[in-house]
Design a protein around this motif. Structure first.
Motif, PDB file in Angstrom:
ATOM      1  N   ASN A 125       1.366  13.512  -6.114  1.00 10.08           N
ATOM      2  CA  ASN A 125       2.172  12.697  -5.183  1.00 10.08           C
ATOM      3  C   ASN A 125       2.165  12.815  -3.962  1.00 10.08           C
ATOM      4  O   ASN A 125       2.152  11.976  -3.035  1.00 10.08           O
ATOM      5  N   VAL A 126       2.266  14.130  -3.901  1.00  9.65           N
ATOM      6  CA  VAL A 126       2.433  14.673  -2.221  1.00  9.65           C
ATOM      7  C   VAL A 126       0.956  14.194  -1.501  1.00  9.65           C
ATOM      8  O   VAL A 126       1.100  13.745  -0.528  1.00  9.65           O
ATOM      9  N   SER A 161      -0.516  18.423   0.741  1.00 10.09           N
ATOM     10  CA  SER A 161      -0.286  17.631   2.071  1.00 10.09           C
ATOM     11  C   SER A 161      -1.288  17.921   2.998  1.00 10.09           C
ATOM     12  O   SER A 161      -1.481  17.010   3.658  1.00 10.09           O
ATOM     13  N   TYR A 185       0.879  -1.020   0.027  1.00  6.66           N
ATOM     14  CA  TYR A 185       0.003   0.081  -0.035  1.00  6.66           C
ATOM     15  C   TYR A 185       0.731   1.232   0.065  1.00  6.66           C
ATOM     16  O   TYR A 185       0.644   2.242  -0.832  1.00  6.66           O
ATOM     17  N   VAL A 197      -1.280  12.035  -2.375  1.00  8.09           N
ATOM     18  CA  VAL A 197      -1.386  10.526  -2.043  1.00  8.09           C
ATOM     19  C   VAL A 197      -0.590  10.201  -1.096  1.00  8.09           C
ATOM     20  O   VAL A 197      -1.037   9.396  -0.210  1.00  8.09           O
ATOM     21  N   GLN A 198       0.618  10.621  -0.715  1.00  8.75           N
ATOM     22  CA  GLN A 198       1.549  10.248   0.147  1.00  8.75           C
ATOM     23  C   GLN A 198       0.915  10.594   1.580  1.00  8.75           C
ATOM     24  O   GLN A 198       0.672   9.595   2.484  1.00  8.75           O
ATOM     25  N   SER A 199       0.549  11.598   1.798  1.00  9.85           N
ATOM     26  CA  SER A 199      -0.183  12.122   3.032  1.00  9.85           C
ATOM     27  C   SER A 199      -1.575  11.542   3.483  1.00  9.85           C
ATOM     28  O   SER A 199      -1.638  11.039   4.444  1.00  9.85           O
ATOM     29  N   SER A 200      -2.162  11.174   2.256  1.00  8.59           N
ATOM     30  CA  SER A 200      -3.565  10.622   2.780  1.00  8.59           C
ATOM     31  C   SER A 200      -3.303   9.024   3.067  1.00  8.59           C
ATOM     32  O   SER A 200      -4.007   8.393   3.627  1.00  8.59           O
ATOM     33  N   ALA A 201      -2.366   8.545   1.997  1.00 12.63           N
ATOM     34  CA  ALA A 201      -2.111   6.981   2.473  1.00 12.63           C
ATOM     35  C   ALA A 201      -1.590   6.760   3.881  1.00 12.63           C
ATOM     36  O   ALA A 201      -2.090   5.906   4.524  1.00 12.63           O
ATOM     37  N   ILE A 202      -0.846   7.537   4.276  1.00 11.07           N
ATOM     38  CA  ILE A 202      -0.274   7.507   5.735  1.00 11.07           C
ATOM     39  C   ILE A 202      -1.612   7.555   6.866  1.00 11.07           C
ATOM     40  O   ILE A 202      -1.575   7.007   7.703  1.00 11.07           O
ATOM     41  N   ILE A 203      -2.420   8.462   6.552  1.00  9.00           N
ATOM     42  CA  ILE A 203      -3.414   8.752   7.442  1.00  9.00           C
ATOM     43  C   ILE A 203      -4.438   7.596   7.233  1.00  9.00           C
ATOM     44  O   ILE A 203      -5.007   7.074   8.480  1.00  9.00           O
ATOM     45  N   VAL A 204      -4.763   7.056   6.056  1.00 16.11           N
ATOM     46  CA  VAL A 204      -5.665   6.063   6.169  1.00 16.11           C
ATOM     47  C   VAL A 204      -5.143   4.836   6.565  1.00 16.11           C
ATOM     48  O   VAL A 204      -5.911   4.026   7.385  1.00 16.11           O
ATOM     49  N   ALA A 229       1.613   4.422  -2.782  1.00 17.69           N
ATOM     50  CA  ALA A 229       1.366   5.900  -2.551  1.00 17.69           C
ATOM     51  C   ALA A 229       2.755   6.503  -2.675  1.00 17.69           C
ATOM     52  O   ALA A 229       2.758   7.626  -2.196  1.00 17.69           O
ATOM     53  N   THR A 240      -8.157   8.443  -0.929  1.00 21.07           N
ATOM     54  CA  THR A 240      -6.924   8.332  -1.420  1.00 21.07           C
ATOM     55  C   THR A 240      -7.065   8.196  -3.070  1.00 21.07           C
ATOM     56  O   THR A 240      -8.069   8.256  -3.688  1.00 21.07           O
ATOM     57  N   ALA A 268      -7.084   3.032  -3.207  1.00 21.00           N
ATOM     58  CA  ALA A 268      -6.065   3.985  -3.238  1.00 21.00           C
ATOM     59  C   ALA A 268      -5.505   3.905  -4.910  1.00 21.00           C
ATOM     60  O   ALA A 268      -4.931   5.062  -5.276  1.00 21.00           O
TER      61      ALA A 268
END
Lengths: 450, 450
Positions: free
Chosen positions: B329-330, B403, A262, B332-339, A266, B424, B265
């Protein structure tokens, strides 16, 4: 029944700590499960957490230690003496103890090991430390019940009772020969329903799944899931039974693997969490952003090649984000499905069939989207119909190419022994951005002749 | 030991089928695990698979049926009579049987149920069919070992032997009162080490985790993981013990949940696999692509607003894909970490602290990337320094905003009770594309004043 953490609860603990009401604290905490206590400690500040940690006895704190978030555990371990840490570890199962020792500095590691009271336990832990953490050896524990093939059921039951004292879950009883080589297994149920005089060699089942110490953990997970196993024995190079892996260890492997895929999708390259430090998070995120930035440089170059179009056909440039976004999204969709298929081992059929399928799928998607786009350019955006046609042709071509790139890059990486999950996320979106824009402007140039 | 599927193996089976060598087929297949046979059937064509299915007896085929890919199972079930299907189901555990019945058409469903031979089994299956598939009731099975609190250990062991006959894994023994209400549990180990005359009410542990029939399956998974349980009892509204969930059922829930988040995602909205039909895949992928296309329409509009810049500052337009890609990209990175943090329940601290952290993280990333970009625009791309400066300022602003959007949209969705994983992938990239381009051209306009 269900424990629920709340602000009230936390402030009650803060108060009890401040007023040093140790016995009250102890009596409340002793009613709670160690996983719940760990949740509470994670919410307190470090000093308060350490205070609570010292109020409780090591049987409880050892289990709590396992459940804490990494940084809090590190902090607490730093404050404990090697002797205190060893007391915690004496309470834990071998693999949990080994995991904690592995987090210590080299010098502290040795001190802690020398302080362990139970010599057998210490030997087991040291053995486990030898194995790579991503192998069967790295996730197995030494706790298991084994019986000799030459015993009878009665001896076996007696021995089992002794051995089972230290084991939280028995699952299977493994049968070994005099050299400790794995011969087969007995189920608890069989044992309960067999006469006590029967020799073990008559009742054991010789057909059983096992793995070797160097089998990768994801392969162990695959085997245990496929054959629906709750525990699997681990043997060494000589076929000797050296450990056991249970399904709860595998749950962690499955979750870690899914989390990793995952994150790669991302554009996050290390095993990080939202609560990690800014620096850790930057190390995990920045490399992918640099890749995307360099990709961006290439798109600047590509667009420069088509600068001539700007004077007469400036509208073309308004569609750049649309084309790039569609290329990126289609590529990510295709690659994600392949990466998941590879991870779950559900891909079948030949490469050629996959090619045909991907082309028909993307053509179907592309043509439907082309319809939406044609209507949109005409009615919503009011651009001239030649530009509308160019964008539409480009969209369909870009979707087909992007889905082929998304499908075949992970397949090729996998063939080359590289983790296909690397090919999702920024890698695919960046390369598809570049390809998409090149295709779009090439088509425009062919039609408009600028 | 390990079974490995190969082209040779498949063609050997094809030959055996063609020459109708049933006994040879049977003897080879009886040596194999049902999961391995299912793998072979998945590789054969439908006629061949059905042929093998008919050669084997129902004890084996019932288990195979569970392991087959969905479309092959559907095909085989279509060819079997209700009586034949009922024979298969009589061999299966209640929840597996219920899962297969749930796949049948309404009329066939009733016919199959009426053909079931074991009346108790049939009653259990019908009961399970009542529950929503994403609840504890939907994943539990009826097979469990329960004893009455008024018995003694001896009666209990005798009863257990009878009940355990039909259960592959015993785990815990549940204790109920005369009304079948769950009172507590006994561990097998305790039973093995307690005198046979002890009354059950003296030895059972009343503290135990349980869930209700309507508890969501992901919540069951969370509880079982948190408390490291291998099985959990399920009670109805009246507190009566109605079923049990084991850790292997939970492994499926965890995998499905991870797969679903991964797919969301990547912009895939249903539970699809690479081997599903083109139509199924299109239904899962197209809605997200339409969303991205509509987002693209908006970016066309936004860019039109800045058309005036084209005459004098055309170079600005070359950086559109770069800015859009970085924003995407930024985000997706931020949302993936929160999800992921929400899914794993590892988010702690206040919203305000998260805001501060996200801003410092994105500023750190942004400034490093700004350095790369400044060097790149100067040395690699050779654009004029005002444009270079504009792109750099825009990049840092876009990274911070993207972000923040990536962090707070999933948090807000989660607060509103909507699956944060929806935020995401395409949703975040599309909105960040739009925001990013607006920010970029607004900054350009402020500086260049076109």
């Amino acid at each position: 029944m269900e424990f629920k953490i709340s602000k009230d609860l936390i402030s009650r603990f803060e108060q009890l700590i401040e007023t040093r009401q140790d016995s009250e604290l102890e009596s409340i905490l002793n009613e709670l499960h160690h996983a719940d206590i760990a949740e509470i400690l994670d919410e307190l500040d470090f000093e308060q957490a350490t205070y609570i940690f010292r109020v409780l006895d090591s049987e409880k704190t050892a289990e709590i230690l396992l459940e804490l978030e990494d940084d809090l555990r590190e902090n607490i371990l730093n404050r404990l003496s090697p002797k205190e840490i060893a007391e915690e570890l004496d309470e834990l199962e071998t693999n949990d103890a080994a995991d904690i020792i592995a987090e210590l500095s080299q010098s502290k590691k040795e001190e802690v090991i020398s302080e362990l009271q139970d010599v057998e336990h210490a030997k087991d832990i040291v053995e486990l430390l030898r194995y790579d953490e991503n192998t069967a050896g790295g996730i197995m524990h030494k706790e298991l019940v084994k019986v000799n093939e030459n015993w009878n059921v009665l001896t076996c039951v007696k021995q089992m009772r002794i051995q089972a004292e230290n084991i939280s879950r028995v699952h299977s009883i493994y049968v070994v020969d005099d050299e400790d080589r794995l011969k087969g297994r007995l189920s608890l149920k069989d044992l309960l329903t067999t006469s006590t005089k029967t020799p073990i060699s008559d009742v054991y089942i010789s057909k059983l799944n096992f793995v070797k110490v160097d089998t990768p953990d994801v392969e162990v997970a695959r085997i245990m899931q496929k054959y629906d196993l709750e525990a699997i024995p681990v043997i060494d190079e000589l076929g000797r039974l050296v450990g056991r892996i249970t399904i709860d260890d595998i749950v962690d492997v499955i979750k870690d693997e899914a989390d990793k895929d995952y994150q790669l999708a991302a554009g996050i390259s290390q095993d990080v969490e939202a609560d990690d430090s800014v620096w850790e998070l930057t190390k995990a995120r920045l490399p992918w952003l640099v890749l995307a930035l360099l990709g961006g440089f290439i798109t600047v170059h590509v667009l420069k090649l088509f600068e001539a179009a700007m004077a007469d056909h400036g509208t073309l440039f308004f569609f750049i984000p649309l084309i790039a976004a569609m290329a990126g999204n289609v590529g990510v969709q295709s690659s994600a499905i392949i990466v998941q298929g590879l991870a779950n081992d559900t891909l079948s059929g030949s490469l050629f069939n996959r090619l045909l399928k991907e082309i028909s799928l993307s053509l179907l998607n592309g043509l439907i989207l082309a319809g939406v786009l044609l209507l949109g350019t005409h009615f919503l955006l009011g651009v001239d119909s030649v530009i509308g046609m160019i964008v539409t042709i480009a969209l369909v071509s870009v979707i087909v190419i992007a889905s082929l790139i998304g499908t075949f890059v992970p397949l090729l990486l996998n063939k080359a022994g590289i983790d296909p999950a690397l090919a999702t996320g920024p890698f695919i979106t960046t390369s598809n951005d570049i390809c998409g824009i090149m295709i779009y402007f090439t088509i425009a140039k062919l039609i408009l002749g600028f």
